[in-house]
Design an enzyme around this catalytic site. Structure first.
Site, PDB file in Angstrom:
ATOM      1  N   TYR A  80       0.839  -1.197   0.000  1.00 28.49           N
ATOM      2  CA  TYR A  80       0.000   0.000   0.000  1.00 28.49           C
ATOM      3  C   TYR A  80       0.878   1.253   0.000  1.00 28.49           C
ATOM      4  CZ  TYR A  80      -3.969   3.020   0.998  1.00 28.49           C
ATOM      5  OH  TYR A  80      -4.931   3.983   0.910  1.00 28.49           O
ATOM      6  N   PHE A 132      -8.057  19.650 -24.980  1.00 31.11           N
ATOM      7  CA  PHE A 132      -8.439  18.252 -25.091  1.00 31.11           C
ATOM      8  C   PHE A 132      -9.747  18.094 -24.321  1.00 31.11           C
ATOM      9  CE2 PHE A 132      -8.622  13.770 -24.019  1.00 31.11           C
ATOM     10  CZ  PHE A 132      -8.672  13.291 -25.304  1.00 31.11           C
ATOM     11  N   THR A 133     -10.591  17.179 -24.791  1.00 31.45           N
ATOM     12  CA  THR A 133     -11.968  17.072 -24.250  1.00 31.45           C
ATOM     13  C   THR A 133     -12.009  16.977 -22.721  1.00 31.45           C
ATOM     14  OG1 THR A 133     -11.817  14.712 -24.685  1.00 31.45           O
ATOM     15  CG2 THR A 133     -13.008  16.035 -26.308  1.00 31.45           C
ATOM     16  N   ASP A 223       1.073  18.935 -21.194  1.00 34.25           N
ATOM     17  CA  ASP A 223       0.399  17.637 -21.319  1.00 34.25           C
ATOM     18  C   ASP A 223       1.303  16.765 -22.185  1.00 34.25           C
ATOM     19  OD1 ASP A 223      -1.052  15.435 -22.156  1.00 34.25           O
ATOM     20  OD2 ASP A 223      -2.953  16.508 -22.286  1.00 34.25           O
ATOM     21  N   LYS A 266      -1.255   6.368 -22.958  1.00 33.80           N
ATOM     22  CA  LYS A 266      -0.747   6.725 -24.275  1.00 33.80           C
ATOM     23  C   LYS A 266       0.772   6.772 -24.283  1.00 33.80           C
ATOM     24  CE  LYS A 266      -3.653   9.821 -26.546  1.00 33.80           C
ATOM     25  NZ  LYS A 266      -4.969   9.264 -26.806  1.00 33.80           N
ATOM     26  N   ARG A 389     -14.173  13.353 -34.215  1.00 36.90           N
ATOM     27  CA  ARG A 389     -13.521  14.466 -33.531  1.00 36.90           C
ATOM     28  C   ARG A 389     -14.046  15.737 -34.191  1.00 36.90           C
ATOM     29  NH1 ARG A 389     -10.948  12.600 -28.820  1.00 36.90           N
ATOM     30  NH2 ARG A 389     -13.137  12.978 -28.565  1.00 36.90           N
ATOM     31  N   PHE A 455     -20.112  12.951 -26.257  1.00 37.30           N
ATOM     32  CA  PHE A 455     -19.646  12.050 -27.316  1.00 37.30           C
ATOM     33  C   PHE A 455     -19.425  10.625 -26.816  1.00 37.30           C
ATOM     34  CE2 PHE A 455     -15.158  11.653 -26.170  1.00 37.30           C
ATOM     35  CZ  PHE A 455     -14.977  12.744 -25.333  1.00 37.30           C
TER      36      PHE A 455
HETATM   37  N1  F0G Z   1      -4.452  14.446 -22.752  1.00 39.01           N
HETATM   38  C1  F0G Z   1      -4.402  14.025 -24.020  1.00 39.01           C
HETATM   39  C2  F0G Z   1      -3.578  14.769 -25.018  1.00 39.01           C
HETATM   40  C3  F0G Z   1      -5.105  12.876 -24.394  1.00 39.01           C
HETATM   41  O1  F0G Z   1      -5.036  12.467 -25.664  1.00 39.01           O
HETATM   42  C4  F0G Z   1      -5.855  12.162 -23.429  1.00 39.01           C
HETATM   43  C5  F0G Z   1      -6.629  10.989 -23.795  1.00 39.01           C
HETATM   44  C6  F0G Z   1      -5.876  12.651 -22.121  1.00 39.01           C
HETATM   45  C7  F0G Z   1      -5.159  13.792 -21.814  1.00 39.01           C
HETATM   46  C8  F0G Z   1      -6.666  11.972 -21.055  1.00 39.01           C
HETATM   47  O2  F0G Z   1      -6.038  10.780 -20.685  1.00 39.01           O
HETATM   48  O3  F0G Z   1      -7.665   8.962 -21.290  1.00 39.01           O
HETATM   49  O4  F0G Z   1      -5.780   8.576 -19.677  1.00 39.01           O
HETATM   50  O5  F0G Z   1      -7.705   9.968 -19.028  1.00 39.01           O
HETATM   51  N2  F0G Z   1      -6.885  10.681 -24.979  1.00 39.01           N
HETATM   52  C9  F0G Z   1      -7.636   9.503 -25.404  1.00 39.01           C
HETATM   53  C10 F0G Z   1      -7.880   9.557 -26.889  1.00 39.01           C
HETATM   54  C11 F0G Z   1      -8.879   9.227 -24.633  1.00 39.01           C
HETATM   55  O6  F0G Z   1      -8.549   8.646 -27.379  1.00 39.01           O
HETATM   56  O7  F0G Z   1      -7.399  10.446 -27.584  1.00 39.01           O
HETATM   57  P1  F0G Z   1      -6.834   9.500 -20.134  1.00 39.01           P
END
Ligand code: F0G
Length: 482
Positions: A80, A132-133, A223, A266, A389, A455
Site C-alpha cells: 500500500y 483536449f476534451t 500535457d 498513451k 472528432r 460524445f
Molecule cells: N491528454 C491528451 C492529449 C489525451 O489524448 C488524453 C486521452 C488525455 C489527456 C486523457 O487521458 O484517457 O488517460 O484519461 N486521450 C484519449 C484519446 C482518450 O482517445 O485520444 P486519459
C-alpha cells in the site's frame, strides 16, 4: 526505420518488431454491422469489439506492450505504501522526463482533475495551443474557461506546416493582457495536439512560450501524453534538433515546463498516469488531492504491475524504432488515402490518420454532424471503428446553443505496433470506396444527449434511411464479400 532503402522502389514502413502473442479478430457481415450500429446509437463508442474488425477508436490503453514490460509486471512489489515498484517509476520519470517529484494518478484525466482543483479558480482563463476534451471538462467544472491560440492555418488541413500545434505568441501575449495575469494560473501546452489531427509543436515555439510565461510570471503546464511522438516529429522536422536523440529532445521540452502531466495509457503503457515537477511547493499544492481522489501517494489508483510496465515503457519512449512505428504507419496511411483524393489532415501527424469530414461530406450540414456520420458509415462498410472528432465531441454554450466545432475529423487511430500493413491497406481500400460513394452518406441527429462529455454516452440516429442504401450499394459492388 527511415533509412531503409527498397530495391523495387515502393517505400513501405518496415516493422522492427515481431509478433509473439496474437488476438483473433472478427470481420462480421455488413448486415450485422448495420444492426450493431443501430444498437450503438450510431456512436462508435457504443460498439462492442465482437462486431469490430480493426479497432482504430484510440491508442489509449491499446498500444502493444513489449516483452520487457510484461516481464517487469511479474516483479511488482505489492504494498500500500512505500512500494519498490513506485520507486522504480520515480527513477524512470526522473531519468526520462527530468522531474524529481512524482504524483501517480489512475489516468490522464485524473491528473487534469488534480491540476485544475489545485490551481484553477472560478473566472480564470487557461491559454493553450488547443483543448483536449477531458481537460476542457475539468476547466468547466471549476467554472473557468480556455483560450485556444494555435495559428489560424492550423485548420487549413491541406496546407503544409510542420508545427500546426504551435501557440501563436502574439495571441498569447494579447490574451494575457486582455484577462490580466491574476486570471491566468498557467499556460497549457499539449504535445502532438490531439484534436487538430495529432499536430506537434516545435521546441522553438515552446521556448517562446516559456519566455512570455517568465515575462509575466505564469506557470507552464505540459500535457505529455503524446510527448514521445512530438519529440520524434521535432527530430524529423526542426532543423536545429535533427542530430539530437529523442531523450535529449524530450528533456528539453519537459525542462521548459513547471508541471508535466501524462496519460500513461498513451505515453508509456496500458494504464496509469502521473504529474511531475521539480518545484516542491507545486508538488505540495497537489499532494493532498492524490489520497483523496486516486489512492495512496505510492500507487495513485494504479495496480503495482501497471506501475512496473509504466516505468519500462518510459525508458522505451527513448527508443526511436518504438516511437517512430506509429507515425511512419500513419504517414503511409495518409499518403495512400491522399493518392485516392480522400481529404486528409496533412502533414501526417501522430496518433492516427485523420480524414477531413467537411469536404468528404460537404453535402451534410455541420449541424448534422458530418464527422459522426462518416465514422458510422465507415464502420458500416468496413468494420473499422474510428472516432468522431468534431461537433459531437464539443459542448453546447451556457445557453444550451450548439457550438459548431472548428473542424470535423474522423480519427483512425494507429496504436503502436498493433496493426499490420495489410490491415492498413484494407482500411485504405474501404475508405477509397466510401469516398466514391460519399453522396450516399447522410446526417445524424441526437436521440439522447447527456450534458457532459456527450460524445462518450450520446445516442444518435440517421436523419433518413441512408445507412440501408449504403449497405445495398456495398452489396451491389462487393457481392457476398464481408
Ligand atoms: N491528454 C491528451 C492529449 C489525451 O489524448 C488524453 C486521452 C488525455 C489527456 C486523457 O487521458 O484517457 O488517460 O484519461 N486521450 C484519449 C484519446 C482518450 O482517445 O485520444 P486519459
Amino acid at each position: 526505420m527511415n533509412n531503409i532503402k527498397f530495391f523495387l522502389g515502393e517505400e513501405i514502413p518496415l516493422e522492427l518488431h515481431k509478433v509473439r502473442v496474437i488476438q483473433k479478430l472478427n470481420l462480421v457481415p455488413i448486415e450485422r454491422r448495420l444492426r450493431a450500429l443501430e444498437e450503438s446509437g450510431y456512436n462508435t463508442f457504443g460498439l462492442s469489439t465482437k462486431d469490430v474488425y480493426l479497432d482504430m477508436l484510440t491508442d489509449s490503453g491499446t498500444n502493444a506492450m513489449s516483452d520487457n514490460q510484461i516481464a517487469a509486471m511479474f516483479q511488482a512489489d505489492d504494498a500500500y505504501a512505500g512500494s519498490q515498484s513506485f520507486e522504480r517509476l520515480k527513477t524512470a520519470v526522473e531519468d526520462v522526463l527530468g522531474k524529481k517529484f512524482l504524483l501517480p494518478v489512475h489516468q490522464g484525466r485524473a491528473a487534469e482533475n488534480v491540476i485544475c482543483r489545485a490551481f484553477v479558480k472560478p473566472g480564470d482563463v487557461i491559454p493553450m495551443n488547443y483543448h483536449f476534451t477531458t481537460f476542457l471538462a475539468h476547466v468547466l467544472e471549476n467554472k473557468a474557461t480556455i483560450a485556444e491560440l494555435v495559428y489560424d492555418h492550423a485548420f487549413n488541413f491541406d496546407t503544409y506546416h510542420p508545427f500546426k500545434g504551435n501557440i501563436d505568441i502574439e495571441k498569447l501575449e494579447d490574451t494575457i493582457k486582455k484577462h490580466g495575469v491574476e486570471k491566468i494560473p498557467f499556460i497549457r501546452m499539449e504535445a502532438s495536439t490531439n484534436l487538430i489531427g495529432g499536430q506537434p509543436f516545435s521546441i522553438s515555439n515552446m521556448m517562446d512560450v516559456r519566455r512570455i510565461a517568465d515575462k509575466y510570471g505564469i506557470m507552464v503546464v505540459l500535457d505529455a501524453s503524446l510527448l514521445g511522438e512530438n519529440a520524434y516529429l521535432v527530430q524529423q522536422r526542426e532543423e536545429q534538433w535533427k542530430e539530437n536523440t529523442l531523450g535529449e529532445i524530450i528533456k528539453m521540452m519537459t525542462g521548459l515546463a513547471d508541471i508535466v502531466y501524462f496519460s500513461a495509457r498513451k505515453l508509456s503503457s496500458s494504464r496509469g498516469g502521473g504529474i511531475c515537477t521539480n518545484r516542491k511547493e507545486l508538488y505540495q499544492g497537489m499532494e493532498a488531492l492524490i489520497p483523496l481522489f486516486e489512492g495512496f501517494l505510492t500507487y495513485g489508483g494504479i495496480s503495482v504491475r501497471e506501475i512496473e510496465a509504466m516505468a519500462v515503457g518510459l525508458y522505451e519512449t527513448l527508443d526511436e524504432t518504438m516511437i517512430s512505428q506509429s507515425p511512419t504507419f500513419i504517414k503511409y496511411f495518409v499518403e495512400e488515402l491522399a493518392k485516392h483524393k480522400v481529404p486528409v489532415v496533412t502533414p501526417p501527424g501522430v496518433l492516427g490518420c485523420h480524414v477531413n469530414a467537411m469536404p468528404f461530406c460537404d453535402h451534410i450540414p455541420q449541424s448534422q454532424y458530418p464527422a459522426g456520420a462518416l465514422a458510422a458509415a465507415y464502420f458500416l462498410i468496413s468494420g473499422v471503428r474510428g472516432m468522431e472528432r468534431g461537433t459531437v465531441s464539443s459542448v453546447r454554450d451556457e445557453n444550451g446553443v450548439e457550438v459548431l466545432a472548428n473542424c470535423e475529423l474522423l480519427r483512425l487511430a494507429v496504436p503502436r505496433r498493433v496493426f499490420t500493413l495489410s490491415q492498413i491497406k484494407y482500411a485504405v481500400d474501404r475508405m477509397a470506396w466510401l469516398y466514391e460513394n460519399r453522396k450516399l452518406i447522410g446526417g445524424l441527429q441526437f436521440t439522447y444527449e447527456p450534458p457532459v462529455l456527450r460524445f462518450f454516452m450520446g445516442k444518435l440516429a440517421p436523419v433518413s434511411d441512408w445507412s440501408e442504401k449504403l449497405m445495398y450499394k456495398f452489396r451491389q459492388d462487393f457481392g457476398d464479400s464481408l
